[in-house]
Design a protein around this motif. Sequence first.
Motif, mmCIF file in Angstrom:
data_model
loop_
_atom_site.group_PDB
_atom_site.id
_atom_site.type_symbol
_atom_site.label_atom_id
_atom_site.label_comp_id
_atom_site.label_asym_id
_atom_site.label_seq_id
_atom_site.Cartn_x
_atom_site.Cartn_y
_atom_site.Cartn_z
ATOM 1 N N THR A 12 31.488 7.989 13.266
ATOM 2 C CA THR A 12 32.043 7.567 14.553
ATOM 3 C C THR A 12 33.421 8.164 14.805
ATOM 4 O OG1 THR A 12 32.891 5.538 13.506
ATOM 5 C CG2 THR A 12 30.744 5.402 14.592
ATOM 6 N N ALA A 13 33.821 9.133 13.955
ATOM 7 C CA ALA A 13 35.124 9.804 14.092
ATOM 8 C C ALA A 13 36.269 8.802 14.103
ATOM 9 C CB ALA A 13 35.147 10.676 15.339
ATOM 10 N N ASP A 14 36.160 7.776 13.272
ATOM 11 C CA ASP A 14 37.184 6.746 13.128
ATOM 12 C C ASP A 14 38.091 7.150 11.961
ATOM 13 O OD1 ASP A 14 38.625 4.373 12.455
ATOM 14 O OD2 ASP A 14 37.075 3.160 13.417
ATOM 15 N N ALA A 15 39.379 7.266 12.219
ATOM 16 C CA ALA A 15 40.310 7.803 11.213
ATOM 17 C C ALA A 15 40.740 6.783 10.158
ATOM 18 C CB ALA A 15 41.548 8.352 11.924
ATOM 19 N N ARG A 16 40.333 5.552 10.295
ATOM 20 C CA ARG A 16 40.745 4.551 9.312
ATOM 21 C C ARG A 16 40.219 4.887 7.908
ATOM 22 N NH1 ARG A 16 38.984 -1.017 12.058
ATOM 23 N NH2 ARG A 16 37.343 0.373 12.863
ATOM 24 N N GLN A 17 40.971 4.479 6.911
ATOM 25 C CA GLN A 17 40.618 4.740 5.523
ATOM 26 C C GLN A 17 40.083 3.465 4.868
ATOM 27 O OE1 GLN A 17 40.882 7.920 3.994
ATOM 28 N NE2 GLN A 17 41.168 8.414 6.169
ATOM 29 N N ASP A 26 42.438 -3.767 8.807
ATOM 30 C CA ASP A 26 43.837 -4.178 8.862
ATOM 31 C C ASP A 26 44.661 -2.947 9.225
ATOM 32 O OD1 ASP A 26 46.271 -5.387 8.659
ATOM 33 O OD2 ASP A 26 46.310 -5.436 6.469
ATOM 34 N N GLY A 27 44.871 -2.752 10.514
ATOM 35 C CA GLY A 27 45.606 -1.571 10.963
ATOM 36 C C GLY A 27 44.812 -0.302 10.714
ATOM 37 N N SER A 28 45.374 0.586 9.910
ATOM 38 C CA SER A 28 44.739 1.887 9.663
ATOM 39 C C SER A 28 43.820 1.881 8.447
ATOM 40 C CB SER A 28 45.811 2.964 9.461
ATOM 41 O OG SER A 28 46.606 2.654 8.323
ATOM 42 N N THR A 29 43.627 0.709 7.824
ATOM 43 C CA THR A 29 42.784 0.630 6.629
ATOM 44 C C THR A 29 41.698 -0.432 6.784
ATOM 45 O OG1 THR A 29 44.236 -0.993 5.560
ATOM 46 C CG2 THR A 29 44.687 1.347 5.140
ATOM 47 N N VAL A 30 40.668 -0.272 5.974
ATOM 48 C CA VAL A 30 39.594 -1.256 5.874
ATOM 49 C C VAL A 30 39.418 -1.563 4.392
ATOM 50 C CG1 VAL A 30 37.176 -1.768 6.377
ATOM 51 C CG2 VAL A 30 38.453 -0.252 7.901
ATOM 52 N N ARG A 31 39.603 -2.807 4.017
ATOM 53 C CA ARG A 31 39.587 -3.194 2.602
ATOM 54 C C ARG A 31 38.258 -3.879 2.271
ATOM 55 N NH1 ARG A 31 43.646 -3.621 -1.115
ATOM 56 N NH2 ARG A 31 45.156 -3.117 0.552
ATOM 57 N N ARG A 77 26.766 1.368 -1.886
ATOM 58 C CA ARG A 77 27.846 0.402 -2.075
ATOM 59 C C ARG A 77 28.544 0.134 -0.744
ATOM 60 N NH1 ARG A 77 28.264 -1.278 -6.993
ATOM 61 N NH2 ARG A 77 27.181 -0.087 -8.621
ATOM 62 N N GLN A 78 29.033 -1.089 -0.605
ATOM 63 C CA GLN A 78 29.573 -1.530 0.683
ATOM 64 C C GLN A 78 30.705 -0.636 1.182
ATOM 65 O OE1 GLN A 78 30.754 -5.843 2.499
ATOM 66 N NE2 GLN A 78 31.911 -5.240 0.702
ATOM 67 N N ASP A 79 31.616 -0.241 0.289
ATOM 68 C CA ASP A 79 32.725 0.602 0.725
ATOM 69 C C ASP A 79 32.229 1.961 1.218
ATOM 70 O OD1 ASP A 79 31.970 1.263 -1.870
ATOM 71 O OD2 ASP A 79 34.013 1.573 -2.608
ATOM 72 N N GLU A 80 31.208 2.503 0.553
ATOM 73 C CA GLU A 80 30.668 3.796 0.970
ATOM 74 C C GLU A 80 29.873 3.668 2.265
ATOM 75 O OE1 GLU A 80 29.976 7.806 1.142
ATOM 76 O OE2 GLU A 80 31.457 6.667 -0.006
ATOM 77 N N LEU A 81 29.196 2.550 2.449
ATOM 78 C CA LEU A 81 28.484 2.282 3.696
ATOM 79 C C LEU A 81 29.425 2.426 4.887
ATOM 80 C CD1 LEU A 81 25.611 0.779 4.673
ATOM 81 C CD2 LEU A 81 27.196 -1.114 5.045
ATOM 82 N N VAL A 82 30.601 1.817 4.760
ATOM 83 C CA VAL A 82 31.561 1.841 5.851
ATOM 84 C C VAL A 82 32.241 3.201 5.962
ATOM 85 C CG1 VAL A 82 33.708 0.822 6.708
ATOM 86 C CG2 VAL A 82 31.869 -0.654 5.855
ATOM 87 N N ARG A 83 32.509 3.865 4.837
ATOM 88 C CA ARG A 83 33.082 5.220 4.905
ATOM 89 C C ARG A 83 32.185 6.148 5.720
ATOM 90 N NH1 ARG A 83 34.345 4.432 -0.700
ATOM 91 N NH2 ARG A 83 36.589 4.059 -0.916
ATOM 92 N N GLN A 84 30.881 6.084 5.462
ATOM 93 C CA GLN A 84 29.952 6.937 6.192
ATOM 94 C C GLN A 84 29.931 6.574 7.674
ATOM 95 O OE1 GLN A 84 26.049 7.343 4.457
ATOM 96 N NE2 GLN A 84 26.857 7.572 2.376
ATOM 97 N N TYR A 85 30.022 5.283 7.979
ATOM 98 C CA TYR A 85 30.050 4.838 9.379
ATOM 99 C C TYR A 85 31.309 5.352 10.079
ATOM 100 C CZ TYR A 85 30.697 1.623 13.305
ATOM 101 O OH TYR A 85 30.938 1.093 14.544
ATOM 102 N N LEU A 86 32.459 5.261 9.410
ATOM 103 C CA LEU A 86 33.711 5.718 10.018
ATOM 104 C C LEU A 86 33.676 7.225 10.255
ATOM 105 C CD1 LEU A 86 36.370 3.623 8.035
ATOM 106 C CD2 LEU A 86 35.438 3.177 10.309
ATOM 107 N N ARG A 87 33.132 7.978 9.308
ATOM 108 C CA ARG A 87 33.014 9.427 9.504
ATOM 109 C C ARG A 87 32.106 9.738 10.691
ATOM 110 N NH1 ARG A 87 32.913 9.820 3.692
ATOM 111 N NH2 ARG A 87 30.628 9.896 3.704
#
Length: 258
Positions: free
Chosen positions: A213-218, A156-161, A201-211
């Motif tokens: 892929t140099a994706d700035a979303r939080q 959702d914009g700059s965040t992923v919930r 954990r699902q949130d950490e799975l995606v945090r690692q993916y964003l890092r």
Amino acid sequence: MNNKMKIVVIGGTGLIGSKVVSILCHRGHEVVAASPSSGVNTLTGEGLAEVLNGAQVVIDVANSPSFEDKPALDFFETSGRNLLSAEKSAGVKHHVALSVVGTDRLTGSGPGSLSGYFRAKLAQENLIKASGIPFTIVHATQFFEFVKGITQSAGDGSTVRLSSVLMQPIVSDDVAAAVADVALGKPVYGIIEIAGPDQIRQDELVRQYLRATADARQVITDDKAGYFGIEVNDQSLVPGDSPRLGPTHYEDWLKRSQ
């Protein structure tokens, strides 16, 4: 079962199917990748009798093109009935199907969630169990390759919930290797679970993916978010005791993929 066999892979051109076909061909078997593009349509029955002629094993890794409740149920029930009926006529000795760890635990949520898809998968499994054909159902956890879709669905914009529900994902290569091994073994008349080597954990799975892929979303942790709208707990998405574990670690896959 070391002798050369004819093995038909339904959905043999997809992500898992194409890998399974390659593995089994390399092992010296006669493998047919069956899909509508090759003239085999499980929804209409077209080409099934011809392609199953002489087949000892059928591997079904086809997926519904829609994840919505009714289209998914129609796909798995119609496809399942047609395929199993044709297999019975052809004398197939082993039906192998790919499904999802926790399928029976993911069916309870309401409209707008993915639970209807899992009810459809459960209907497919019940058809297999009632068919009278020797079978093995392979339950896999979520694939590493699905992390992009999880991210997009929760963005959702700059965040992923996302919730912090526990997962134990597996790479598609390891899923294909397990499915191929199962197909060359004896039917277990039940379920075999496969998963990756690590829980995360699902949130950490995606945090690692964003890092990676140099994706700035939080990523914002919100345990009310569930899993694709499904109410889940830490037992919902992980296997039970003694699953078959793939060797590939998520962090290694991320490094290799970028």
